[in-house]
Design an enzyme around this catalytic site. Sequence first.
Site, short mmCIF file in Angstrom:
data_model
loop_
_atom_site.label_atom_id
_atom_site.label_comp_id
_atom_site.label_asym_id
_atom_site.label_seq_id
_atom_site.Cartn_x
_atom_site.Cartn_y
_atom_site.Cartn_z
N GLU A 1 25.49 7.35 -8.11
CA GLU A 1 24.94 7.03 -6.79
C GLU A 1 25.69 5.83 -6.24
O GLU A 1 25.72 4.78 -6.89
CB GLU A 1 23.45 6.72 -6.87
CG GLU A 1 22.82 6.59 -5.49
CD GLU A 1 21.66 5.63 -5.41
OE1 GLU A 1 20.85 5.76 -4.49
OE2 GLU A 1 21.56 4.71 -6.25
N ASP B 1 22.20 5.22 -11.16
CA ASP B 1 21.62 4.49 -10.04
C ASP B 1 22.56 3.38 -9.55
O ASP B 1 23.01 2.55 -10.37
CB ASP B 1 20.30 3.86 -10.53
CG ASP B 1 19.45 3.30 -9.42
OD1 ASP B 1 18.93 4.07 -8.61
OD2 ASP B 1 19.31 2.05 -9.38
N ASP C 1 17.94 9.73 -15.32
CA ASP C 1 18.33 8.69 -14.38
C ASP C 1 18.73 7.46 -15.20
O ASP C 1 17.98 7.02 -16.08
CB ASP C 1 17.15 8.35 -13.46
CG ASP C 1 17.59 8.05 -12.04
OD1 ASP C 1 18.46 7.18 -11.89
OD2 ASP C 1 17.06 8.66 -11.10
N ASP D 1 -4.91 12.06 -13.89
CA ASP D 1 -4.94 10.64 -13.49
C ASP D 1 -4.31 10.42 -12.12
O ASP D 1 -4.17 9.27 -11.67
CB ASP D 1 -4.26 9.76 -14.56
CG ASP D 1 -2.77 10.02 -14.68
OD1 ASP D 1 -2.26 10.95 -13.99
OD2 ASP D 1 -2.09 9.31 -15.45
N ASP E 1 0.71 16.91 -12.09
CA ASP E 1 -0.11 16.05 -12.94
C ASP E 1 -0.93 16.93 -13.90
O ASP E 1 -1.76 17.72 -13.45
CB ASP E 1 -1.04 15.22 -12.05
CG ASP E 1 -2.03 14.40 -12.85
OD1 ASP E 1 -1.75 14.13 -14.04
OD2 ASP E 1 -3.08 14.02 -12.28
N ASP F 1 3.36 13.98 -14.54
CA ASP F 1 3.76 13.64 -15.90
C ASP F 1 4.63 14.73 -16.51
O ASP F 1 4.87 15.77 -15.89
CB ASP F 1 2.51 13.37 -16.76
CG ASP F 1 1.46 14.46 -16.58
OD1 ASP F 1 1.85 15.64 -16.62
OD2 ASP F 1 0.27 14.12 -16.38
N HIS G 1 14.64 11.12 -3.26
CA HIS G 1 13.39 10.36 -3.21
C HIS G 1 13.49 9.11 -2.33
O HIS G 1 12.51 8.39 -2.17
CB HIS G 1 13.01 9.95 -4.63
CG HIS G 1 14.03 9.04 -5.23
ND1 HIS G 1 15.30 9.46 -5.58
CD2 HIS G 1 14.00 7.71 -5.52
CE1 HIS G 1 15.99 8.44 -6.04
NE2 HIS G 1 15.24 7.36 -6.03
N ASP G 2 14.67 8.83 -1.77
CA ASP G 2 14.85 7.66 -0.90
C ASP G 2 14.99 8.05 0.57
O ASP G 2 15.11 7.17 1.43
CB ASP G 2 16.13 6.90 -1.29
CG ASP G 2 16.04 6.27 -2.67
OD1 ASP G 2 14.93 5.89 -3.08
OD2 ASP G 2 17.10 6.16 -3.32
C1 NOJ Z 1 18.51 3.60 -5.78
C2 NOJ Z 1 17.29 4.41 -6.09
O1 NOJ Z 1 17.51 5.73 -5.69
C3 NOJ Z 1 16.13 3.75 -5.39
O2 NOJ Z 1 14.96 4.54 -5.43
C4 NOJ Z 1 15.91 2.41 -6.03
O3 NOJ Z 1 14.91 1.71 -5.32
C5 NOJ Z 1 17.18 1.57 -6.05
N1 NOJ Z 1 18.35 2.30 -6.40
C6 NOJ Z 1 17.05 0.44 -7.02
O4 NOJ Z 1 17.06 0.93 -8.34
#
Ligand code: NOJ
Length: 520
Positions: free
Chosen positions: A241, A191, A95, A22, A18, A26, A313-314
């Site tokens: 993905e 995605d 992305d 904030d 950051d 960024d 990130h998931d």
């Molecule tokens: C996959 C992404 O990696 C995830 O973070 C997102 O919530 C879903 N697709 C929906 O876009």
Amino acid sequence: MWWKSAVVYQIYPRSFADSDGDGIGDLRGIAGRLDYLKRLGVDVLWLSPIYPSPQDDNGYDISEYQDIDPVFGSLADFDALLAGVHERGMKLVMDLVVNHTSDEHPWFLESRSSRDNPKRDWYWWRAEPNDWRSYFSGSAWEADQATHEFYLHLFSRKQPDLNWENPEVREAIYAMMRWWLDRGVDGFRMDVINLISKPPGLPDGSSEELNNCGPRIHEFLQEMHREVFAGRDAQMLTVGEMPGVTIEQARLFTDPARAEVDMVFQFEHVRLDQRDSKWDRKPLDVRELKATLNRWQTGLADLGWNSLYWNNHDQPRAVSRFGDDRPEFRVRAAKALATVLHLQRGTPYVYQGEELGMTNAPWGSIEDFRDIESLNHYAEAVAAGQDPGEVLDVLRGRSRDNARTPMQWDASANAGFTDGTPWLPVNPNHANINAAAQVDDPDSVFNHYRRLIELRHTLPVVAEGDFTPLAEDHPQIYAYVRRLGNDELRVVANLSSEPAEWEGETLAPWEARVQLPSPA
Ligand code: NOJ
């Protein structure tokens, strides 16, 4: 192809650095850390979404495709970042989120405004919903008051699915993609791209199975390739993905002769520690993990290409999930996991903080979480009568927020991530686990990753060699050989917190041994 010897680094911009206090990362923050990434040695940066968004799903709900969300900066900041990346000889991949938009995207605002609006058919409207469930709990259909119909959203109700059957939708998306490529970006991470072709008639059933690789998916990706990438794909990287994708499908998607995508993210190995849903945990069996990854290695040996990942990130943090994050094992476990993955055939992806051995966070209560998937699941499970303490415990291990705590740059109060209040609390273990403590330490997880990346760049057998699994039935040892001509590279790792015996040798907990090819 250049990406066969490349390593990709994923940045989750909200949580990386950051610059303006904030509490949210960024683009200028990223620009200030490029030398760190160059030092690690990665070739490509992938940015999770930075477009204008109501941030219902942290930017995976896009309300304007050709701009930057003010929280992350401006197009000028973006151009400066891109120039900085290119100056350092790296590439930048965006992305691409085109299975759905935000419900605040102008396309959807028009679509929902009346049944005869020209963009009505850009989304999926029905008088009656089918029985599909959203990935984020509840029905995949939302009743709309204005026109008294339901719209489809496989993710949150603020993420309506686009109708790819409509050629105008596809043309608008391709034009947007060309605009980014003309601006200088080097490709896209796509995605949930395997969900864009919906099954005809939208029949009842499992929405995940029915939408996975629908009837027109290959046609759409080939058309996208023709319309967007043709003529410039040699310098690009595209990765789709694809939750639920099989090896057979992946061979089709990544066969270069078919011109669809360079590689896909498969999900089999990140589903081995769950039963039907990600909230229903089961212990990981190392034999199953090996069998799965090895099947993908052999399945794409002669055709197509693998992407290799533990984290994004998931996903919860790999060292906590597949390794052992107790202090006596954490560093070794992080290195062992990195070793067995990075020396496989495919393109490795490193998720921010993975190269430091960052761990899951010690979540106190449900109030600590921010992720819509976690919050929706908690509400639904508790309403259905599950014990709140148990649901919370599952979230501790499974929530996507584990991946999203701020990057740990140093030992200072907010881990060097921000001067303000971070949008998600920093993990208290940043006092010990941070970049400042690792970059100059030759034995750090960071320098282990740096060396693995260097091996991919310098040893052709890492990038190009074939793959032969060893010790397939061993409950602790992951071992394989890579061969290219006379070069042979051998990897043996103990993926457990107990000593392991194999072929007369004893490996300490999480010990990994790599035998490099002898110099010519
Ligand atoms: C996959 C992404 O990696 C995830 O973070 C997102 O919530 C879903 N697709 C929906 O876009």
